[in-house]
Scaffold this motif. Structure first.
Motif, PDB file in Angstrom:
ATOM      1  N   ALA A 283     -26.489  17.908  10.757  1.00  0.00           N
ATOM      2  CA  ALA A 283     -27.134  18.654  10.662  1.00  0.00           C
ATOM      3  C   ALA A 283     -28.366  17.053  10.644  1.00  0.00           C
ATOM      4  O   ALA A 283     -29.299  17.224  10.359  1.00  0.00           O
ATOM      5  CB  ALA A 283     -26.837  19.535   9.161  1.00  0.00           C
TER       6      ALA A 283
ATOM      7  N   PRO B 148     -17.356  19.951  15.578  1.00  0.00           N
ATOM      8  CA  PRO B 148     -17.754  20.751  15.058  1.00  0.00           C
ATOM      9  C   PRO B 148     -18.302  21.344  16.307  1.00  0.00           C
ATOM     10  O   PRO B 148     -18.387  22.695  16.585  1.00  0.00           O
ATOM     11  CB  PRO B 148     -19.299  20.452  14.261  1.00  0.00           C
TER      12      PRO B 148
ATOM     13  N   ASP C  90     -24.539  28.020  10.075  1.00  0.00           N
ATOM     14  CA  ASP C  90     -25.195  28.090   8.549  1.00  0.00           C
ATOM     15  C   ASP C  90     -23.963  27.345   7.497  1.00  0.00           C
ATOM     16  O   ASP C  90     -24.221  27.199   6.254  1.00  0.00           O
ATOM     17  CB  ASP C  90     -25.563  29.093   8.503  1.00  0.00           C
ATOM     18  N   GLU C  91     -22.529  28.197   8.122  1.00  0.00           N
ATOM     19  CA  GLU C  91     -21.667  28.231   7.246  1.00  0.00           C
ATOM     20  C   GLU C  91     -20.506  26.997   7.751  1.00  0.00           C
ATOM     21  O   GLU C  91     -19.273  26.739   7.137  1.00  0.00           O
ATOM     22  CB  GLU C  91     -20.952  29.255   7.071  1.00  0.00           C
ATOM     23  N   SER C  92     -20.657  26.489   8.702  1.00  0.00           N
ATOM     24  CA  SER C  92     -19.158  25.503   9.244  1.00  0.00           C
ATOM     25  C   SER C  92     -19.962  24.286  10.404  1.00  0.00           C
ATOM     26  O   SER C  92     -19.128  23.696  10.280  1.00  0.00           O
ATOM     27  CB  SER C  92     -18.749  26.378   9.940  1.00  0.00           C
ATOM     28  N   VAL C  93     -21.253  23.808  10.138  1.00  0.00           N
ATOM     29  CA  VAL C  93     -21.828  22.827  10.206  1.00  0.00           C
ATOM     30  C   VAL C  93     -21.598  21.905   9.522  1.00  0.00           C
ATOM     31  O   VAL C  93     -22.405  22.216   8.250  1.00  0.00           O
ATOM     32  CB  VAL C  93     -22.783  22.659  11.785  1.00  0.00           C
ATOM     33  N   PRO C  94     -20.855  20.623   9.430  1.00  0.00           N
ATOM     34  CA  PRO C  94     -20.974  19.201   8.675  1.00  0.00           C
ATOM     35  C   PRO C  94     -22.602  18.886   8.901  1.00  0.00           C
ATOM     36  O   PRO C  94     -23.187  18.808   8.891  1.00  0.00           O
ATOM     37  CB  PRO C  94     -20.181  17.990   8.846  1.00  0.00           C
ATOM     38  N   ALA C  95     -22.021  18.114   7.008  1.00  0.00           N
ATOM     39  CA  ALA C  95     -24.090  17.416   7.123  1.00  0.00           C
ATOM     40  C   ALA C  95     -23.886  16.084   8.000  1.00  0.00           C
ATOM     41  O   ALA C  95     -25.184  16.506   8.052  1.00  0.00           O
ATOM     42  CB  ALA C  95     -23.820  17.494   5.119  1.00  0.00           C
ATOM     43  N   TYR C  96     -22.961  14.774   8.045  1.00  0.00           N
ATOM     44  CA  TYR C  96     -23.479  14.555   9.154  1.00  0.00           C
ATOM     45  C   TYR C  96     -24.269  15.121  10.197  1.00  0.00           C
ATOM     46  O   TYR C  96     -24.752  14.516  11.101  1.00  0.00           O
ATOM     47  CB  TYR C  96     -22.740  13.589   9.201  1.00  0.00           C
TER      48      TYR C  96
END
Lengths: 558, 558
Positions: free
Chosen positions: B351, B410, B343-349
């Motif tokens: 996802a 990540p 939720d808080e630490s996985v970057p947009a790329y």
């Protein structure tokens, strides 16, 4: 009041930038950027396509001349002034960026006989393939108890002149033999303009282990490195080392025509980017720490005395401002850490929210981080994502977060990173101050200060010192132009000393960042925690970071 | 071979689930879920709308009955079997989930005179508003040198019976007075089916400080807590405590009709979810650690002896399987940490990449993390995002990452989190093993094991023990049904002991996770590093985590 002008040329990693400056008040009248045609060559050589190994980084010396031929006429044209109105020119350069030249001062890479050999080209500052040589230099110097080591925080870098020259000898003895001299690119470019290569006290001192009184390390030391190096300093590193602001010579007629300037225009000796910025923010006396803040921070400071300070990168007489000992320290990653966080650790929802609010992710993080009080996040970090340059001088150290909970938010971690780099700077300040090199106020220049207000306030609060921000966005180029004006001298409409030039031309922004007492009090507590972790992980109590790195390297080989 | 059936009802935090199980082989024939109509009441009371304070969490006892009336008939219908084919029923419940009842066993909240008072309702396990009472219990017990403390790792939780009962006395003495008894919801639901409330050895032991030989703490101790509590255990906690698998009674005719079962069907005494899972994976003897893995981990273990183990949550005779001492330990956040990271630490790329590959972010991270060798990322974490439950028993500890660099990705941080929770489990295993309570193999059940293969392999490698995975997705309900079969007994077509039931009905998956020697070797090194940090931050050498929390709390009050 002089109505003349000077030009500063700032040679960066990817491009060169000329800035035309009015001498009466330092106003920047025009600027122009020329990207290097060959950029950073880290994969292959031009023409031959020769494939480079890992850690190599070369440049093409012709690109540097193209900057002079392109950007100088461009600023002249933009400003609409005449060649005789420009009385001086100075440059600043990345360093140590070095190359081998022949007796005529021509780069060996221009000679077809050598151009297929990568060692004939310019080795850029971030060429890291001379690490083995650097390790041996440090090992042997330490064993011999060489006193020069303490001037460099106990460690000579693989980025510097001696390691790079030795790598050439080891891997391409024919290039080593053919080289009449090894020169800093800064000095070579100046030589191209004046027809005569001289060395400058800044790069010689910080990058070539030169000392105003003691000169270079002894022939005996070099002989122990390698018998073939015994005469290195008398041969390939020979030549006068002149203080900054000295006139290297007058612009040759040939170069004057190519650059659109007047022949005989005063050309100052070369300089390094961060160092040139110091007088450009008006700092020409002790007690004022200048921080060139970007991907990393370079800290520069003047003193009347030569002291030993833990972990400094170098102390050089005349190295920043003639007449003073110039101290350099540094943090190896600052903006780079913030960029890592934005790239690798900011969740999609934050990126989306930033987009909807029409701001960058950096701005979004700063906005919410600014709403936190010091200590409110409970998160603390050690800013060692790229090792620690000062005061520990240890590239094997790594980054740390502590205080994370299930409720921790990205802007809290971001603020902890801003704070960690501020603690890193405080550590450097305390090392200087505690060693008798006073630090009373801070000056900030570079890419970060003008656009990161929260960062600047945190630095003021953490260091409990007022911070002045450079007014110029091109501080190194402004400084280079100022040294150009000094090379010309007052009689030509310039200045006789960099101190006088700074009084007229240097500028900081009116607004300064002052420490807020309530924040200072909390940061004193947090700094005590940072400090305890700094020493625990950095001074041998628990070498877990080094062991993890060793395990990582073993795992990578499986 | 019995052709009969039993029903297990698993009461969770948000819903209840009935599972119909065939006694001959444990096959799960049908299941049905009934969400609680009133869910978790943490904002206001029903009807009156009375606003609840922070940290409150209540439930509506009627919702529990609705599960019986809805889900039991549903599984009967789905399976198409007759009431007389079901010979027993057991339940498992969250705990300590407790309520005050009158002389008739009716919840006080059902009485209009009390229903506006929040203390008349069911206090759910995660009702955390009795912390002040828990602190005093621990302080006074420690001062008096009460021996019972060591059975609970030195700390009585605010979630447990005594703290909750005392909170009622402090804040609603009229409810305390009106209560004939305080009972676990598990025991109350059983009482509703049999017409007679009895207590079970599991919740009494783990949640009410009851001991098979010594009983409850002394009246003298309770008197020191509060003179009004002196008679607590003889009055409001009175009643027989029966071992698990005991028949609490037969199903009343009235309830039989509402549930679609036969009157007189054997009803087992209540149980706790994780504890019921132990025989359901076939564990009825010492040496086998069962991990109920979800948002957190509950570790359960049998032994013939009562030992003191650092940081255990509880040791209770007959607490898991009659005839053995049942040990419980736990990690306060496991799946919760992974969810925080996503939720808080996985970057947009990342996802975005997961989306394009058609997998969840968890799956995407696992895929790339699985390509890493142990130690290859250089990142290490302490799994204390929600404090440390075992072995340090300290809610003020926080999460830590070390080994971060500008190149850290990540999936590397994610793997470090998986590993950190495995190190946390190893720490618990070593505490047991080192205290003479052997741990030879591991069993895993719950939400995580069946869908996280990498996690299971890491646990096997880190603990150097084989791990067997529950075959059932509803292990607690299966266990509850097994206890129902034992309550019925062999003469009725059930089983006489839970050992016999487990032999027939318990199942694990064929595939197990076995330690890979090369990985075990690397993890031994990494665990040594984890252990050093664990002790440094967790045992007082550097209480930075606590000080950061204190600074955080002060900052929050400014």
């Amino acid at each position: 009041m002089s109505s003349k002008f000077a030009i500063g040329v700032d040679y960066g990693t990817e491009s060169g930038r000329a800035v035309l400056v009015r001498l009466s008040d330092g106003a920047e009248i025009a600027e122009h950027v020329t990207p290097y045609r060959h950029g950073v060559m880290d994969e292959k050589l031009p023409v031959s396509g020769y494939k480079l190994e890992l850690d190599w980084a070369l440049q093409h010396p012709t690109d540097y001349i193209e900057v002079l031929e392109t950007s100088v006429p461009a600023v002249m044209k933009a400003a609409g002034i005449q060649p005789d109105e420009v009385i001086g020119l100075g440059i600043d350069f990345t360093a140590c960026t070095m190359l081998p030249v022949d007796e005529a001062g021509r780069p060996l890479c221009w000679d077809q006989a050598f151009s297929d050999n990568p060692h004939s080209w310019v080795k850029l500052w971030k060429h890291h393939a001379a690490q083995d040589e650097a390790n041996l230099i440090n090992e042997i110097a330490a064993r011999r108890g060489e006193q020069f080591l303490v001037r460099y925080g106990g460690k000579i870098s693989s980025e510097w002149m001696i390691a790079k020259a030795w790598q050439i000898l080891n891997e391409a003895p024919e290039i080593y033999t053919a080289a009449d001299k090894f020169v800093e690119a800064a000095d070579w470019v100046i030589g191209q303009m004046t027809g005569n290569i001289v060395r400058n006290s800044c790069t010689a001192g910080y990058k070539s282990i030169w000392h105003k009184q003691e000169g270079y390390p002894s022939a005996d030391f070099f002989k122990e490195l390698d018998p073939r190096l015994e005469q290195l300093t008398e041969t390939k590193l020979r030549g006068d080392v002149l203080p900054l602001g000295t006139k290297a010579g007058g612009l040759t007629a040939a170069m004057a025509e190519r650059m659109g300037l007047k022949a005989g225009t005063a050309i100052a000796v070369g300089n390094v980017d961060a160092h040139a910025a110091v007088p450009a923010v008006g700092v020409v006396t002790p007690g004022k720490l200048v921080m060139a803040m970007g991907t990393s921070i370079c800290h520069l400071l003047l003193s009347s005395e030569e002291k030993t300070v833990e972990g400094m990168c170098g102390v050089v007489e005349d190295g920043i401002v003639p007449g003073y000992f110039g101290y350099e320290a540094g943090q190896s990653a600052v903006g780079d850490i913030f960029a890592w966080f934005v790239d690798e650790s900011v969740p999609a929802y934050a990126a989306e929210a930033a987009k909807q609010e029409g701001v960058s992710v950096h701005e979004w993080l700063e906005k919410y981080a600014a709403e936190l009080k010091p200590g409110e996040s409970g998160v603390l970090a050690l800013d060692w994502w790229n090792g620690n340059r000062s005061v520990l001088v240890d590239t094997d150290l790594t980054g740390l977060f502590v205080g994370l909970t299930l409720l921790t938010k990205p802007h809290e971690m971001y603020r902890a990173l801003l704070e960690a780099t501020a603690f890193g700077t405080r550590k450097i300040i305390e090392a200087f101050h505690g060693s008798g090199v006073a630090v009373e106020e801070l000056y900030a220049c570079g890419g970060l200060p003008q656009k990161n207000r929260l960062l600047m306030q945190i630095y003021a609060d953490v260091t409990n010192r007022e911070i002045k921000i450079a007014a110029s966005k091109q501080t190194p180029a402004l400084g280079a132009a100022m040294f150009g004006a000094v090379a010309a001298g007052a009689s030509a409409g310039g200045y006789d000393t960099i101190v006088e030039a700074a009084q007229r031309m240097a500028r900081v922004q009116e607004e300064t960042f002052k420490p807020i007492p309530a924040n200072v009090a909390v940061y004193n507590k947090l700094y005590a925690e940072y400090n305890a972790l700094h020493d625990y992980f950095g001074r041998g109590a628990n070498d877990v970071m080094k062991r993890l790195k060793a395990i990582k390297e073993q795992a990578g080989m499986l």
